[in-house]
Design an enzyme around this catalytic site. Structure first.
Site, PDB file in Angstrom:
ATOM      1  N   CYS A  64       0.814  -1.228   0.000  1.00  0.00           N
ATOM      2  CA  CYS A  64       0.000   0.000   0.000  1.00  0.00           C
ATOM      3  C   CYS A  64       0.845   1.275   0.000  1.00  0.00           C
ATOM      4  CB  CYS A  64      -0.963   0.009   1.184  1.00  0.00           C
ATOM      5  SG  CYS A  64      -0.194   0.261   2.797  1.00  0.00           S
ATOM      6  N   HIS A 101      -2.227  11.374  15.381  1.00  0.00           N
ATOM      7  CA  HIS A 101      -2.778  10.675  14.221  1.00  0.00           C
ATOM      8  C   HIS A 101      -1.702   9.717  13.728  1.00  0.00           C
ATOM      9  CE1 HIS A 101      -4.745   9.842  10.427  1.00  0.00           C
ATOM     10  NE2 HIS A 101      -3.612  10.160   9.806  1.00  0.00           N
ATOM     11  N   HIS A 104      -4.690   4.649   9.385  1.00  0.00           N
ATOM     12  CA  HIS A 104      -6.023   4.040   9.340  1.00  0.00           C
ATOM     13  C   HIS A 104      -5.896   2.522   9.437  1.00  0.00           C
ATOM     14  CE1 HIS A 104      -6.801   8.025   7.658  1.00  0.00           C
ATOM     15  NE2 HIS A 104      -8.028   7.862   8.127  1.00  0.00           N
ATOM     16  N   ASP A 108      -8.485  -5.626   5.114  1.00  0.00           N
ATOM     17  CA  ASP A 108      -7.918  -6.418   4.020  1.00  0.00           C
ATOM     18  C   ASP A 108      -6.521  -6.946   4.344  1.00  0.00           C
ATOM     19  OD1 ASP A 108      -6.509  -4.042   3.939  1.00  0.00           O
ATOM     20  OD2 ASP A 108      -6.919  -3.610   1.829  1.00  0.00           O
ATOM     21  N   ARG A 117      -5.346  -4.628   8.639  1.00  0.00           N
ATOM     22  CA  ARG A 117      -4.142  -3.958   8.136  1.00  0.00           C
ATOM     23  C   ARG A 117      -4.120  -2.561   8.735  1.00  0.00           C
ATOM     24  NH1 ARG A 117      -3.555  -0.421   3.586  1.00  0.00           N
ATOM     25  NH2 ARG A 117      -5.599  -1.128   2.840  1.00  0.00           N
ATOM     26  N   CYS A 119      -2.502   0.615   8.592  1.00  0.00           N
ATOM     27  CA  CYS A 119      -1.716   1.349   7.597  1.00  0.00           C
ATOM     28  C   CYS A 119      -1.248   2.639   8.281  1.00  0.00           C
ATOM     29  CB  CYS A 119      -2.631   1.628   6.405  1.00  0.00           C
ATOM     30  SG  CYS A 119      -1.842   2.444   5.035  1.00  0.00           S
TER      31      CYS A 119
END
Length: 149
Positions: A64, A101, A104, A108, A117, A119
């Protein structure tokens, strides 16, 4: 007082990219993060507070463009919040103590590891190598990190 705190001094010392990502919910460009291709054993901690977030043994190559993990090292150190920005409904991931932050979480990921996952932006993380974990106060998490070869 919690040992994983957000302080004005730490915020002031962040790079512009670390600040943009952690304090303004930004996202680094895909494929540019310093920790994307890191394969060393250790843990990933919040760049702001130092709270333990992810273990290298749970990191995987998702393709990704950001570091991906199957689960947090301590579930309570990661908050998941609905994010409806950018015309999408996603689940944002923030650190518990510093409210940084991180990125996310998606459904998947590898099914054999629970299907998630995480990310995560490299700019929100600091890597602590297994060899430094005990000295830096992260010895309680060594059993969650693969052995150094």
């Amino acid at each position: 007082m919690n040992k994983y705190e957000k302080s004005a001094d730490v915020i002031a010392a962040l790079t512009p990219e670390e600040y943009r990502v952690t304090q303004q919910s930004g996202t680094e460009r895909a494929g540019t993060g310093a920790l994307l291709h890191n394969i060393e054993p250790g843990i990933y901690v919040d760049v702001v507070s130092g709270e333990p977030l992810f273990a290298s043994s749970d990191k995987f190559e998702s393709g990704c463009g950001w570091p991906s993990f199957t689960k947090p090292i301590v579930q309570t150190n990661v908050n998941e919040i609905q994010d409806s920005t950018h015309g999408m409904i996603r689940t944002e991931v923030r650190s518990n103590h510093a409210d940084s932050h991180l990125g996310h979480v998606f459904t998947d990921g590898p099914s054999e590891a629970g299907g998630l996952r995480y990310c995560i932006n490299s700019a929100s993380l600091k890597f602590v190598h297994r060899e430094e974990m005990q000295r830096l106060g992260y010895g309680d998490y060594i059993d969650q990190v693969e052995d150094v070869e």
